[in-house]
Scaffold this active site. Sequence first.
Site, PDB file in Angstrom:
ATOM      1  N   LYS A   1      16.607  -9.179  82.472  1.00 20.44           N
ATOM      2  CA  LYS A   1      15.201  -8.902  82.175  1.00 20.44           C
ATOM      3  C   LYS A   1      14.760  -7.593  82.800  1.00 20.44           C
ATOM      4  O   LYS A   1      14.008  -6.820  82.205  1.00 20.44           O
ATOM      5  CB  LYS A   1      14.301 -10.027  82.690  1.00 20.44           C
ATOM      6  CG  LYS A   1      14.311 -11.266  81.827  1.00 20.44           C
ATOM      7  CD  LYS A   1      13.276 -12.269  82.317  1.00 20.44           C
ATOM      8  CE  LYS A   1      13.321 -13.541  81.488  1.00 20.44           C
ATOM      9  NZ  LYS A   1      12.459 -14.593  82.052  1.00 20.44           N
TER      10      LYS A   1
ATOM     11  N   LYS B   1      21.763 -16.015  71.267  1.00 21.85           N
ATOM     12  CA  LYS B   1      21.081 -17.303  71.080  1.00 21.85           C
ATOM     13  C   LYS B   1      19.717 -17.078  70.421  1.00 21.85           C
ATOM     14  O   LYS B   1      19.052 -16.083  70.715  1.00 21.85           O
ATOM     15  CB  LYS B   1      20.908 -17.927  72.468  1.00 21.85           C
ATOM     16  CG  LYS B   1      20.677 -19.410  72.482  1.00 21.85           C
ATOM     17  CD  LYS B   1      20.782 -19.920  73.913  1.00 21.85           C
ATOM     18  CE  LYS B   1      19.815 -21.070  74.127  1.00 21.85           C
ATOM     19  NZ  LYS B   1      19.795 -21.543  75.498  1.00 21.85           N
TER      20      LYS B   1
ATOM     21  N   LYS C   1      12.734 -18.035  71.229  1.00 21.72           N
ATOM     22  CA  LYS C   1      11.356 -18.139  70.773  1.00 21.72           C
ATOM     23  C   LYS C   1      10.535 -16.925  71.181  1.00 21.72           C
ATOM     24  O   LYS C   1       9.417 -16.746  70.706  1.00 21.72           O
ATOM     25  CB  LYS C   1      10.713 -19.424  71.306  1.00 21.72           C
ATOM     26  CG  LYS C   1      10.479 -19.468  72.813  1.00 21.72           C
ATOM     27  CD  LYS C   1       9.855 -20.797  73.185  1.00 21.72           C
ATOM     28  CE  LYS C   1       9.745 -21.103  74.663  1.00 21.72           C
ATOM     29  NZ  LYS C   1       9.539 -20.033  75.608  1.00 21.72           N
TER      30      LYS C   1
END
Length: 335
Positions: free
Chosen positions: A117, A199, A202
């Site tokens: 991140k 993956k 969302k």
Amino acid sequence: MGDRKQKPVLLSGIQPSGNLMVGNYFGAIKNWVTLQGQYDCLFPLVDLHAITVRQNPAELRARCYDFLALYIACGIDPDQNTVFVQSHVPAHAQLAWILNCFTYMGELNRMHQFKEKASRSEQNISAGLFDYPVLMAADILLYDTKLVPVGDDQKQHLELTRDLASRFNARYGDVFTIPEPFVPDVGGRIMSLQEPLKKMSKSDTDPNNYIALLDDADTVRRKIKRAVTDSGCSAAYDESRPGIANLVVILSCVTGESYGAIEERFAGKGYRRFKQELADAVTAFLKPLQKRYRAIRGDEKAMETMLRHGAEQARDRARPMLENIHNVLGFIPEI
Ligand code: TRP
């Protein structure tokens, strides 16, 4: 509720960010629904985790309601489980602070998710983002959690949680239950529609990469049409063809058919036809769920009541744990 004490505690959190999508359903929520009778389950919406990156306040608030309504539409029973918003239970933040004082900078520096991140947004990385795994440890350790259903991306955070719990226990006695990862044996992993080696997420910046639980029929059709495949013409689960394999996984998830049955049914039929049928199957799967969602989401008063009950339950459960921790640390009990 009376037999709650005998069942092992299972806890899993989802961040209210992005849009709940089929990967969350088949990878997590569906499993929770089957586990809810056997375990004493807590399902926090981890809004304190969500603010480790900037959120729009109105959207965050609406999203928490959306997620809660979707949980219930998916079959999570708010009476049988403790479903709550993390920020309603201050003990999470309180325990996170205490655990911070037992966590080494080096440990947090090694966290893959933080490194990933942080490399994506080099500027203004908050201490909260760095500290995220400690808050997660607090979520888990507050409730004597035995089992934590986690995907691969969260295994390292759970390892850290176990290390912190053992470190604390070694000094202060048997305060924490050491949690274990719970890897349910169902379902394939659902991958991104356009980048099938990643993956499905969302929070993907491109919504074309996921099928949201609230996507309408046209959106589903459009997204599936755009999904990456290859130059072949027979749908099959073949790891060397990750795009089409992923679509087969999705079809198998929504219809319950085996990969073999799907392969047989679509042998030589071309991807266009396969994608049309996949879109229809996904829409047929989502429709009843969306109908239940709208009924639940339309009644905010009822949702507030659920949230209040969930928070009360969670606070009641967290209180003795936090009191014991304060006690072993030598804090004066509240007077
Ligand atoms: N970090 C988890 C994720 O991104 C979310 C989470 C927060 C969580 N607290 C948790 C998961 C406690 C399991 C248990 O998926």
